[in-house]
Design a protein around this motif. Structure first.
Motif, PDB file in Angstrom:
ATOM      1  N   ASN A  74       0.813  -1.221   0.000  1.00 25.53           N
ATOM      2  CA  ASN A  74       0.000   0.000   0.000  1.00 25.53           C
ATOM      3  C   ASN A  74       0.842   1.265   0.000  1.00 25.53           C
ATOM      4  O   ASN A  74       0.565   2.205   0.732  1.00 25.53           O
ATOM      5  CB  ASN A  74      -0.969  -0.007   1.194  1.00 25.53           C
ATOM      6  N   ASP A  75       1.864   1.281  -0.853  1.00 23.83           N
ATOM      7  CA  ASP A  75       2.764   2.427  -0.907  1.00 23.83           C
ATOM      8  C   ASP A  75       2.534   3.260  -2.167  1.00 23.83           C
ATOM      9  O   ASP A  75       3.427   3.934  -2.638  1.00 23.83           O
ATOM     10  CB  ASP A  75       4.218   1.940  -0.823  1.00 23.83           C
ATOM     11  N   GLU A  82      -2.849  -7.922  -8.679  1.00 20.88           N
ATOM     12  CA  GLU A  82      -3.153  -9.108  -7.882  1.00 20.88           C
ATOM     13  C   GLU A  82      -3.207  -8.809  -6.391  1.00 20.88           C
ATOM     14  O   GLU A  82      -3.066  -9.709  -5.572  1.00 20.88           O
ATOM     15  CB  GLU A  82      -2.124 -10.193  -8.165  1.00 20.88           C
ATOM     16  N   GLY A  83      -3.386  -7.564  -6.037  1.00 17.64           N
ATOM     17  CA  GLY A  83      -3.517  -7.208  -4.633  1.00 17.64           C
ATOM     18  C   GLY A  83      -2.366  -6.361  -4.117  1.00 17.64           C
ATOM     19  O   GLY A  83      -1.399  -6.095  -4.830  1.00 17.64           O
ATOM     20  N   PRO A  84      -2.452  -5.941  -2.858  1.00 14.73           N
ATOM     21  CA  PRO A  84      -1.468  -5.015  -2.301  1.00 14.73           C
ATOM     22  C   PRO A  84      -0.077  -5.610  -2.103  1.00 14.73           C
ATOM     23  O   PRO A  84       0.892  -4.866  -1.961  1.00 14.73           O
ATOM     24  CB  PRO A  84      -2.077  -4.606  -0.955  1.00 14.73           C
ATOM     25  N   ASP A  85       0.067  -6.949  -2.133  1.00 12.00           N
ATOM     26  CA  ASP A  85       1.408  -7.533  -1.985  1.00 12.00           C
ATOM     27  C   ASP A  85       2.045  -7.836  -3.343  1.00 12.00           C
ATOM     28  O   ASP A  85       3.171  -8.337  -3.404  1.00 12.00           O
ATOM     29  CB  ASP A  85       1.368  -8.800  -1.125  1.00 12.00           C
ATOM     30  N   VAL A 120      12.617 -17.849  -1.858  1.00 13.35           N
ATOM     31  CA  VAL A 120      12.024 -16.766  -1.072  1.00 13.35           C
ATOM     32  C   VAL A 120      10.670 -16.428  -1.687  1.00 13.35           C
ATOM     33  O   VAL A 120      10.584 -15.937  -2.810  1.00 13.35           O
ATOM     34  CB  VAL A 120      12.924 -15.510  -1.046  1.00 13.35           C
ATOM     35  N   GLU A 121       9.629 -16.753  -0.937  1.00 17.50           N
ATOM     36  CA  GLU A 121       8.266 -16.442  -1.381  1.00 17.50           C
ATOM     37  C   GLU A 121       7.933 -15.047  -0.881  1.00 17.50           C
ATOM     38  O   GLU A 121       7.968 -14.793   0.327  1.00 17.50           O
ATOM     39  CB  GLU A 121       7.269 -17.461  -0.815  1.00 17.50           C
ATOM     40  N   HIS A 122       7.610 -14.153  -1.810  1.00 19.18           N
ATOM     41  CA  HIS A 122       7.314 -12.765  -1.444  1.00 19.18           C
ATOM     42  C   HIS A 122       5.815 -12.476  -1.369  1.00 19.18           C
ATOM     43  O   HIS A 122       5.426 -11.372  -0.978  1.00 19.18           O
ATOM     44  CB  HIS A 122       7.987 -11.812  -2.436  1.00 19.18           C
ATOM     45  N   ARG A 123       4.981 -13.441  -1.723  1.00 23.60           N
ATOM     46  CA  ARG A 123       3.535 -13.254  -1.675  1.00 23.60           C
ATOM     47  C   ARG A 123       2.971 -13.873  -0.399  1.00 23.60           C
ATOM     48  O   ARG A 123       3.521 -14.823   0.146  1.00 23.60           O
ATOM     49  CB  ARG A 123       2.858 -13.900  -2.897  1.00 23.60           C
ATOM     50  N   ARG A 124       1.867 -13.327   0.091  1.00 27.55           N
ATOM     51  CA  ARG A 124       1.235 -13.832   1.315  1.00 27.55           C
ATOM     52  C   ARG A 124       0.594 -15.204   1.127  1.00 27.55           C
ATOM     53  O   ARG A 124       0.609 -16.037   2.022  1.00 27.55           O
ATOM     54  CB  ARG A 124       0.185 -12.840   1.806  1.00 27.55           C
ATOM     55  N   ALA A 125       0.013 -15.437  -0.035  1.00 28.27           N
ATOM     56  CA  ALA A 125      -0.711 -16.684  -0.290  1.00 28.27           C
ATOM     57  C   ALA A 125       0.247 -17.819  -0.663  1.00 28.27           C
ATOM     58  O   ALA A 125       1.364 -17.580  -1.120  1.00 28.27           O
ATOM     59  CB  ALA A 125      -1.713 -16.475  -1.422  1.00 28.27           C
ATOM     60  N   ALA A 126      -0.212 -19.036  -0.479  1.00 18.20           N
ATOM     61  CA  ALA A 126       0.552 -20.209  -0.904  1.00 18.20           C
ATOM     62  C   ALA A 126       0.671 -20.212  -2.428  1.00 18.20           C
ATOM     63  O   ALA A 126      -0.244 -19.768  -3.128  1.00 18.20           O
ATOM     64  CB  ALA A 126      -0.155 -21.476  -0.430  1.00 18.20           C
TER      65      ALA A 126
END
Length: 138
Positions: A74-75, A82-85, A120-126
């Motif tokens: 949210n910057d 695909e969302g805020p992340d 390194v997974e940078h997204r919140r979802a699996a």
């Protein structure tokens, strides 16, 4: 000179550093190449690869929190399909990189005592991520 390739599919539970040293090491050992070069490529723009400390679990959490400060959600990003992340994940992958080159000596990766390979997974979802390996040597 011999070559071998494979694609690893890594299931991530979400954001974080997920160690893949074992799966890569097992594959490498089965190839019969004593010395050479192993190249790994993460086939994604919102995940990456790194070599990092594999003894103290706190290191992984500290890295994730540091990356979150560098590329916060949210910057005001224009890209948020695909969302805020989404865009922060792209920036974090840019910072950490999607390729690794690791020398192979004695049929093993020439990693240091406390080094491990991480997706390194940078997204919140699996996610289901792919890492391509290319090994060349003798």
């Amino acid at each position: 000179m011999q070559q071998a390739t494979t694609t690893f599919t890594i299931e991530t539970p979400g954001r974080g550093l997920h160690e893949i040293t074992g799966v890569v090491s097992d594959w490498l050992g089965a190839q019969g190449i004593g010395k050479g070069l192993l190249t790994l490529l993460c086939r994604h723009t919102s995940a990456s690869l790194c070599i990092q400390e594999n003894a103290a679990r706190e290191v992984r959490g500290d890295i994730v929190r540091w990356l979150d400060r560098l590329a916060p959600e949210n910057d005001g990003y224009a890209h948020d399909d695909e969302g805020p992340d989404d865009m922060p994940a792209h920036l974090k992958a840019l910072l950490t990189g999607v390729t690794l080159s690791i020398p192979v000596l004695g049929g093993r990766m020439a990693l240091g005592t406390w080094q491990g390979i991480y997706l390194v997974e940078h997204r919140r979802a699996a996610h289901r991520r792919q890492v391509v390996a290319h090994l060349i040597g003798e």
